[in-house]
Scaffold this active site. Sequence first.
Site, PDB file in Angstrom:
ATOM      1  N   GLY A 153       0.844  -1.180   0.000  1.00  0.00           N
ATOM      2  CA  GLY A 153       0.000   0.000   0.000  1.00  0.00           C
ATOM      3  C   GLY A 153       0.880   1.230   0.000  1.00  0.00           C
ATOM      4  N   GLN A 198       3.250   9.965   1.483  1.00  0.00           N
ATOM      5  CA  GLN A 198       4.537   9.258   1.458  1.00  0.00           C
ATOM      6  C   GLN A 198       5.344   9.579   0.217  1.00  0.00           C
ATOM      7  OE1 GLN A 198       2.699   5.177   2.350  1.00  0.00           O
ATOM      8  NE2 GLN A 198       4.724   5.060   3.281  1.00  0.00           N
ATOM      9  N   CYS A 209       6.734  -0.074   7.110  1.00  0.00           N
ATOM     10  CA  CYS A 209       6.291   1.096   6.353  1.00  0.00           C
ATOM     11  C   CYS A 209       7.424   1.529   5.440  1.00  0.00           C
ATOM     12  CB  CYS A 209       5.934   2.220   7.329  1.00  0.00           C
ATOM     13  SG  CYS A 209       5.316   3.698   6.517  1.00  0.00           S
ATOM     14  N   LEU A 210       7.087   1.861   4.205  1.00  0.00           N
ATOM     15  CA  LEU A 210       8.121   2.313   3.270  1.00  0.00           C
ATOM     16  C   LEU A 210       8.774   3.609   3.740  1.00  0.00           C
ATOM     17  CD1 LEU A 210       6.362   1.568  -0.149  1.00  0.00           C
ATOM     18  CD2 LEU A 210       8.160   0.239   0.966  1.00  0.00           C
ATOM     19  N   HIS A 251      -3.763   1.330   8.090  1.00  0.00           N
ATOM     20  CA  HIS A 251      -2.408   1.873   8.020  1.00  0.00           C
ATOM     21  C   HIS A 251      -2.351   3.029   7.014  1.00  0.00           C
ATOM     22  CE1 HIS A 251       2.142   1.157   7.949  1.00  0.00           C
ATOM     23  NE2 HIS A 251       1.945   2.007   6.953  1.00  0.00           N
ATOM     24  N   GLU A 252      -2.949   2.824   5.829  1.00  0.00           N
ATOM     25  CA  GLU A 252      -2.865   3.859   4.780  1.00  0.00           C
ATOM     26  C   GLU A 252      -3.687   5.098   5.136  1.00  0.00           C
ATOM     27  OE1 GLU A 252      -0.592   3.598   2.805  1.00  0.00           O
ATOM     28  OE2 GLU A 252      -0.231   1.455   2.990  1.00  0.00           O
ATOM     29  N   HIS A 280      -2.013   7.375   7.411  1.00  0.00           N
ATOM     30  CA  HIS A 280      -1.046   8.269   6.759  1.00  0.00           C
ATOM     31  C   HIS A 280      -1.703   9.583   6.339  1.00  0.00           C
ATOM     32  CE1 HIS A 280       2.778   6.227   6.412  1.00  0.00           C
ATOM     33  NE2 HIS A 280       2.252   5.141   5.899  1.00  0.00           N
TER      34      HIS A 280
HETATM   35 ZN    ZN Z   1       3.197   3.300   5.775  1.00  0.00          ZN
END
Ligand code: ZN
Length: 190
Positions: free
Chosen positions: A49, A54, A102-103, A144-145, A148
């Site tokens: 995702g 991000q 997480c990226l 999670h997304e 963000h």
């Molecule tokens: Zn993340």
Amino acid sequence: MAILDVAKLGNPILRKKARLVSVQESQTSAFQTFLDDMIDTMREKDGVGLAAPQVFQSVQAIVIESDENSRYPANPALSLLVMLNPTITVYSEETLEGWEGCLSLDNLRGMVTRSQKIHVDGFNRFMDPISMDAEGFLAVVFQHEIDHLNGTLFIDRMQDFRTLTHLPEYNLYWSGQQAVSVSGVGPTET
Ligand code: ZN
């Protein structure tokens, strides 16, 4: 195709509340290209995702996808989903615990407790309304997304930092331990 730069922990854009996408904006070729670039970036970075903040755009857009051959084979495949202006309208009291990554937080994993089931309302990339139930892995990725978009990271959701783990140590000491992943949800990097 363009691979976008990913904002890392400490960048203030990750802590801002993202603004809504307007109908007019969604119809521009620049915005549609941006969504395609988000998808390409998620795939290139092996995420399941990605949220627009991000990749340095503070707008309410997320993409989700996971195939069966991803590096998270314990998780079910998720077909590609693009959602604009998403809101979680129902959270189940029933929860699950799972490892998240997480990226934007390189090489870290931690155990997070999330609602097992949610209901999400939002819009697809053409601003048609979407309303859907999600449970398990998909529910976790959504939470999670969408976090963000509100400037919240998975570490903010951790109840116990003693599971905060670097990736090599996760692979060495934690990945095989079913007891700590009660839901069966494997690590997700989103
Ligand atoms: Zn993340």
